[in-house]
Write a protein that holds these residues in place. Structure first.
Motif, short mmCIF file in Angstrom:
data_model
loop_
_atom_site.label_atom_id
_atom_site.label_comp_id
_atom_site.label_asym_id
_atom_site.label_seq_id
_atom_site.Cartn_x
_atom_site.Cartn_y
_atom_site.Cartn_z
N VAL A 140 0.84 -1.20 0.00
CA VAL A 140 0.00 0.00 0.00
C VAL A 140 0.88 1.25 0.00
N GLY A 141 1.97 1.23 0.76
CA GLY A 141 2.88 2.38 0.79
C GLY A 141 3.45 2.70 -0.58
N LEU A 142 3.84 1.66 -1.31
CA LEU A 142 4.36 1.89 -2.66
C LEU A 142 3.24 2.36 -3.59
N GLY A 143 2.03 1.88 -3.35
CA GLY A 143 0.88 2.38 -4.10
C GLY A 143 0.65 3.86 -3.84
N ILE A 144 0.79 4.26 -2.57
CA ILE A 144 0.66 5.68 -2.22
C ILE A 144 1.73 6.50 -2.93
N LEU A 145 2.94 5.97 -2.99
CA LEU A 145 4.02 6.66 -3.70
C LEU A 145 3.65 6.89 -5.16
N ILE A 146 3.18 5.86 -5.82
CA ILE A 146 2.81 5.96 -7.24
C ILE A 146 1.67 6.96 -7.42
N LEU A 147 0.63 6.85 -6.59
CA LEU A 147 -0.52 7.75 -6.70
C LEU A 147 -0.14 9.19 -6.39
N THR A 148 0.73 9.39 -5.40
CA THR A 148 1.15 10.74 -5.05
C THR A 148 1.96 11.38 -6.16
N LEU A 149 2.84 10.60 -6.78
CA LEU A 149 3.59 11.13 -7.92
C LEU A 149 2.63 11.49 -9.06
N GLY A 150 1.63 10.64 -9.28
CA GLY A 150 0.61 10.95 -10.28
C GLY A 150 -0.18 12.19 -9.92
N ARG A 151 -0.51 12.31 -8.64
CA ARG A 151 -1.26 13.49 -8.20
C ARG A 151 -0.42 14.76 -8.33
N LEU A 152 0.85 14.66 -8.02
CA LEU A 152 1.74 15.81 -8.17
C LEU A 152 1.82 16.23 -9.63
N GLY A 153 1.96 15.26 -10.52
CA GLY A 153 1.98 15.58 -11.95
C GLY A 153 0.67 16.24 -12.39
N TRP A 154 -0.45 15.70 -11.91
CA TRP A 154 -1.75 16.28 -12.24
C TRP A 154 -1.85 17.71 -11.69
N ARG A 155 -1.34 17.90 -10.49
CA ARG A 155 -1.41 19.22 -9.85
C ARG A 155 -0.57 20.24 -10.60
N ILE A 156 0.58 19.82 -11.10
CA ILE A 156 1.42 20.73 -11.89
C ILE A 156 0.68 21.13 -13.17
N ALA A 157 0.03 20.16 -13.80
CA ALA A 157 -0.70 20.44 -15.04
C ALA A 157 -2.02 21.17 -14.80
N ASN A 158 -2.58 21.02 -13.59
CA ASN A 158 -3.87 21.61 -13.24
C ASN A 158 -3.73 22.30 -11.89
N PRO A 159 -3.27 23.54 -11.87
CA PRO A 159 -2.98 24.22 -10.61
C PRO A 159 -4.18 24.26 -9.66
N ALA A 160 -3.85 24.42 -8.39
CA ALA A 160 -4.87 24.49 -7.34
C ALA A 160 -5.79 25.68 -7.57
N LEU A 161 -7.01 25.53 -7.08
CA LEU A 161 -7.95 26.64 -7.13
C LEU A 161 -7.44 27.75 -6.21
N PRO A 162 -7.70 29.00 -6.55
CA PRO A 162 -7.26 30.08 -5.67
C PRO A 162 -8.01 30.04 -4.34
N LEU A 163 -7.32 30.40 -3.30
CA LEU A 163 -7.95 30.49 -1.99
C LEU A 163 -8.81 31.75 -1.94
N PRO A 164 -9.78 31.81 -1.02
CA PRO A 164 -10.64 32.99 -0.95
C PRO A 164 -9.83 34.29 -0.84
N GLU A 165 -10.29 35.31 -1.56
CA GLU A 165 -9.56 36.58 -1.58
C GLU A 165 -9.46 37.22 -0.20
N ASP A 166 -10.49 37.05 0.63
CA ASP A 166 -10.50 37.68 1.94
C ASP A 166 -9.75 36.87 3.00
N MET A 167 -9.17 35.76 2.61
CA MET A 167 -8.40 34.92 3.53
C MET A 167 -7.08 35.63 3.86
#
Length: 181
Positions: A49-76
């Motif tokens: 499972v740990g190695l699965g998490i590694l693979i999924l996290t690397l995939g998620r990081l790649g996805w995040r780079i290609a699809n940036p996070a939503l902006p946080l609320p302006e008044d934050m």
């Protein structure tokens, strides 16, 4: 002009919640391993499972780079935005480092990793034997404690946004929560 996104993509949601479920599974697997001394079944699953998490996290990081996070609320407040970004960065760091360190510990000890019973995961070319493996496991366990703190901070922040700030930050990651106007 396109309307701004108000929630994360399906891929982001699936990866977030799948990794979260697997992290919880890891805690249960280690508790199971500690409860049945001598039986390595839970530990072997923990490694897979740990190695699965590694693979999924690397995939998620790649996805995040290609699809940036939503902006946080302006008044934050700026400091809260910094804490939020630092927390996410530390999540990525720990969810990549922990499996790598665990893999290195198994490799140093010469312990096979049989990935979900399907095949032998290759060991890293690391020596040092039990002493090195023990040092790496100490680091792995310290990282797990840091991860618990991050999870608590992350959940507390999400609940604060939903119940105190009454904004739509939680809706972005749990779409069935009604969006506030």
């Amino acid at each position: 002009m396109a309307e701004p996104r108000n929630r994360y993509s399906t891929v982001s949601l699936v990866l977030h919640w799948l990794i979260a479920a697997l992290v919880i599974t890891q805690v249960a697997l280690i508790a199971g391993h500690e409860a049945v001394e001598g039986d390595r079944t839970f530990l072997n699953l923990h490694k897979s499972v740990g190695l699965g998490i590694l693979i999924l996290t690397l995939g998620r990081l790649g996805w995040r780079i290609a699809n940036p996070a939503l902006p946080l609320p302006e008044d934050m407040p700026r400091w809260q935005k910094l804490v939020a970004r630092a927390t996410h960065l530390l999540f990525y760091l720990l969810l990549i480092a922990m499996p790598l360190v665990g893999w290195a510990a198994s490799s140093a000890a010469g312990r096979d990793i049989v990935w979900f019973g399907l095949f032998n995961w290759p060991l890293l070319p690391i020596g040092g034997g039990r002493e090195m493996a023990g040092s790496l496991m100490d680091l792995h366990e310290a990282a797990a404690k840091a991860l618990y703190v991050l999870i608590a901070l992350h959940v507390a922040g999400a609940l604060k946004h939903h119940f105190m700030d009454r904004d739509n930050v939680l809706h972005r990651m749990i779409p069935w929560i009604p969006r506030r106007p």
